[in-house]
Write an enzyme that holds these catalytic residues in place. Structure first.
Site, PDB file in Angstrom:
ATOM      1  CG  ASP A   8      -2.336   0.542   0.809  1.00  0.00           C
ATOM      2  OD1 ASP A   8      -2.407   1.721   0.409  1.00  0.00           O
ATOM      3  OD2 ASP A   8      -3.327  -0.208   0.894  1.00  0.00           O
ATOM      4  CG  HIS A  18      -4.297   2.152  -2.170  1.00  0.00           C
ATOM      5  ND1 HIS A  18      -4.246   2.982  -1.081  1.00  0.00           N
ATOM      6  CD2 HIS A  18      -5.610   1.993  -2.489  1.00  0.00           C
ATOM      7  CE1 HIS A  18      -5.499   3.328  -0.738  1.00  0.00           C
ATOM      8  NE2 HIS A  18      -6.331   2.751  -1.577  1.00  0.00           N
ATOM      9  CD  GLU A  74     -10.005   3.773  -0.688  1.00  0.00           C
ATOM     10  OE1 GLU A  74     -10.879   4.069   0.143  1.00  0.00           O
ATOM     11  OE2 GLU A  74      -8.861   3.402  -0.362  1.00  0.00           O
TER      12      GLU A  74
END
Length: 773
Positions: free
Chosen positions: A200, A270, A334
């Site tokens: 991440d 990410h 995201e």
């Protein structure tokens, strides 16, 4: 006469054997269980394994026998044979059973386990161990326990083939030893998929030998944000990663517990840790920094250049060599598109592919779809299949992609309707980083939200789907993100006992799931204690209702809890014990008392759950809402504002009313007799969750309930990025009055300020207690 007596006693015996045994408390509960008569003593019983069983089964049986012998103080010799004796504990291959199914028959003469493959045998062993004293999970001999198995017959197999639990090790790193403890407790509950979130923005945790900087650089962040304090960092380097040998060790350890490890390499977003190590993979070329804060970074991989795909394929080739799982998770969640919108290479790729804005999505969304499809085809060429979070649907995910629905169930329902296979993991029910108590007063600091044990248990993954669409639901998973979970104890505390509730959602057929049976027969905390696990104590949370008489200064308290666990209470704020008064019905007390109630279950030294009630500042008067809260945050309505309960800053705790489009407007009937001169409104501020302070608060008074006169008001300046979050109290003073009606109005700020990531959107207002003095 003798014949009649024999018939009578036989019938009585059958009736007694058919009664539920409180010690038959297997979690997850078997889908078919019939109690029998009597019990089989296991101390010293021989254990025999069918010679047709595989090596993993034989190891699992040997381990079980060794644990039984050590705990009971006897000897349980293990043998492998082609012909099995009629007594003892026998493990028999039965090819008619499904791979994860098993049959278990216990009589006074012996135990027979039947299964076709290792998982079935392994799950049968878990059921056997839960039928025995919890000491079998410990490290000390307990010869004084009753080492016997109740007679019964079980025929069992799971409802879902995918029964997962997720662990994020990117935000906070957990050692190989702790990961193995995580796998151990998954195995007890018959879960079979471990979703390992390895990369991440805040850290890269897997060794990739072709790209050594991913770990030498990308695994270390120079600082970490303190709690939720924007721009406040500890300035302490933090890191850690797993070598490839360590990963192989974990994968084998999991396989010996019937668990498949599914790695996640999150892409194309990410990826800030990877970009810090190899900045040429980004749209701007950097420089980048491994993120020390939480959230969503705008810097992502650049799909406009071929070397990005060369990097991803090389990384995934090494990942595939470590993980035999057919399923590989590629994240896909995201991923901001702002860099792609300005990147010449990304825009050239968009033109080359002929991507256009359509159906509510931009060309950049379809560019992410191109990335997902290309990586999906690469994995398919190596016999693997992708899983992605539900955002992958925004760019036309490949038809064979499995969708993991986390933003509620809607993404999973949409995916099933489109023909995708689905794993349900909605944050509404299965985010175990959320607080597990609506009170949250004794909870460690966390990200927010609230997912109670009973909410986990209540989930129906098939709701809203047609029979055809239901065939696409592969299973259920819970996720444990670790932004605010940095230690082993905290990790286990958040996992348990919610994992037990999850396991029944995953394993039990709908007609077998039974919350009352689950709660009243729950004994897993004894097992967790024997194994040294930390666990939350909120399965038996206490709900309190009370009526306040402000003139007499008394309050009547009514309490409820789940199941039949006893409640004890004190009036001085001390922790209740078994010697404290037991709650048997509504209790009338002086309003100034500090009332503390606790659930004290039999066999447990400490309270399973404890809650303190403070009635000293509650009005206890009838209240009416003149405006409606947002439907998601209505909870108990107006009564929440006058009940004397002051919640911690947890917006989903059930103690806050949430307003979005209109102001809070509440009228309280003060009775017209007792004078007062001050009103305090408690509000919640969590700007990261779009919750802002009010723009203004006012109090108005009336004798007839119709005509109100403003008595005091406060105007709040616009919130700034550096303003602290938490509970804000607005105190308004005015000349003493006995006006019967009191109205409090708090207005929302309207649109979110420009400095916030949600700039221009609607801000929430959350209101808690109204205190009148």
């Amino acid at each position: 006469m003798k014949k009649l007596l024999l018939t009578f006693f036989a019938g009585a015996c059958l009736a007694a054997c058919a009664s539920p045994d409180p010690e038959i408390a297997i979690v997850p509960y078997p889908n078919r269980l019939e109690p029998g008569c009597g019990a089989f003593p296991v101390k010293g019983a021989p254990v025999v394994c069918d010679s047709r069983t595989d090596e993993r089964t034989q190891r699992a049986v040997e381990e079980f026998a060794a644990q039984l012998a050590a705990a009971s103080g006897g000897k349980n010799p293990v043998a492998v044979a082609g012909e099995l004796p009629a007594s003892g504990i026998r493990f028999v291959v039965d090819d008619t059973l499904p791979e994860e199914g098993y049959k278990l028959d216990i009589t006074k003469k012996g135990v027979e386990v039947r299964a076709s493959h290792f998982p079935g045998f392994f799950y049968a062993v878990q059921s056997l161990k839960q039928l025995l004293p919890a000491a079998i999970y410990g490290t000390e001999p307990a010869p004084g326990e009753q080492w016997k198995l109740p007679a019964l017959s079980i025929s069992d197999a799971p409802r879902f083939g995918y029964r997962g639990m997720h662990l994020d090790v990117a935000r906070h790193f957990f050692s190989v030893e702790e990961v193995k403890r995580y796998l151990d407790v998954m195995a007890i509950h018959k879960l079979n998929r471990f979703h390992w979130h390895l990369t991440d923005d805040q850290g890269w945790r897997i060794e990739i030998r072709k790209y050594p900087a991913l770990t030498t650089v990308g695994s270390i962040r120079n600082r970490t944000i303190i709690r939720k304090e924007r721009d406040n960092y500890d300035n302490t380097p933090y890191g850690g990663y797993y070598t490839q040998d360590e990963i192989r060790d974990v994968v084998k350890y999991a396989a010996d517990r019937a668990i498949t490890v599914i790695p996640e390499i999150d892409l194309p977003g990410h990826m800030l840790a990877a970009l810090t190590a190899y900045p040429e993979l980004g749209c701007t070329g950097g420089p980048y920094e491994v993120w020390g804060r939480w959230g969503v970074a705008e810097d992502v991989l650049c799909p406009g250049q071929e070397k990005t795909f060369e990097f991803l394929e090389n990384v995934l080739d090494e990942v595939l060599g470590l993980f035999p799982s057919e399923l590989i998770h590629i994240g896909g969640d995201e991923c901001p598109k702002v860099r792609w919108e300005k990147c010449p290479r990304c825009q050239a790729r968009i033109r080359q592919l002929g991507l256009k804005d359509r159906d509510g999505y931009t060309a950049e969304h379809y560019l992410q779809g191109y990335v997902t499809d290309r990586i999906g085809k690469f994995l398919a060429s190596r016999g693997r299949r992708i899983i992605g979070w539900d955002e992958i649907l925004e760019g036309q995910a490949p038809s064979d992609a499995i969708v993991m629905s986390w933003r509620g169930s809607a993404g999973g329902i949409k995916a099933a309707q489109l023909g995708h296979d689905v794993i349900m993991t909605p944050n509404s029910h299965f985010y175990f980083d959320y607080y597990q108590s609506p009170d949250a007063d004794a909870e460690p600091f966390g990200i927010g939200g609230c997912v109670t044990v009973d909410k986990v248990y209540s989930y129906d993954p098939m709701e809203g789907l047609t029979p055809e669409q239901q065939t696409h639901i592969l299973g259920v998973q819970a996720n444990l993100w670790t932004e605010y979970i940095a230690t082993d104890d905290h990790l286990e505390y958040m996992l348990l006992p919610r994992l037990a509730a999850l396991s029944e959602v995953q394993w039990c057929q709908p007609e077998v799931k039974d919350w009352t049976r689950f709660v009243n027969g729950f004994r897993m905390e004894r097992i967790y204690t024997q194994m040294g696990y930390e666990f939350g104590k909120h399965i038996f949370g206490i709900t309190g209702k009370y009526a306040v008489d402000p003139v007499a200064g008394t309050v009547v308290v009514s309490l409820t809890t789940q199941g039949d666990a006893p409640i004890h209470y004190t009036l001085d704020g001390s922790e209740p014990t078994a010697a404290s008064p037991r709650y048997t019905g509504p209790v009338g007390i002086d309003r100034s008392c500090t009332f503390r109630a606790a659930v004290l279950r039999e066999g447990m030294e400490n309270p399973t759950y404890s809650r303190e009630f403070d009635f000293s500042k509650s009005t206890g008067r009838p209240a009416v809402l003149n405006t409606a809260p947002n439907e998601r945050y209505t909870f108990e309505g107006a009564s929440l504002l006058v009940d004397g309960y002051h919640s911690r800053p947890v917006f989903t705790s059930g103690a806050w009313l949430g307003y979005l489009e209109q102001p809070l407007d509440v009228t309280i009937d003060m009775g017209g007799k007792q004078p007062y001169s001050s009103v305090v409104l408690e509000t919640l501020v969590q700007k990261g969750d779009w919750i802002f302070p009010p723009s203004s608060v006012s109090v108005s008074l009336s004798d007839d309930g119709t005509n109100f006169t403003e008595a005091a008001a406060i105007a709040e300046p616009e919130a700034k990025a550096g303003d602290p979050d938490g509970i804000k109290r607005y105190e308004m003073q005015f000349p003493e009055t006995s006006a019967r009606y009191l109205k409090v109005v708090a207005r929302t700020v309207g649109s979110i300020p420009a400095w916030h990531p949600g700039a221009g959107g609607r801000a929430y207002l959350f209101a808690g207690e109204v205190v009148v003095e």
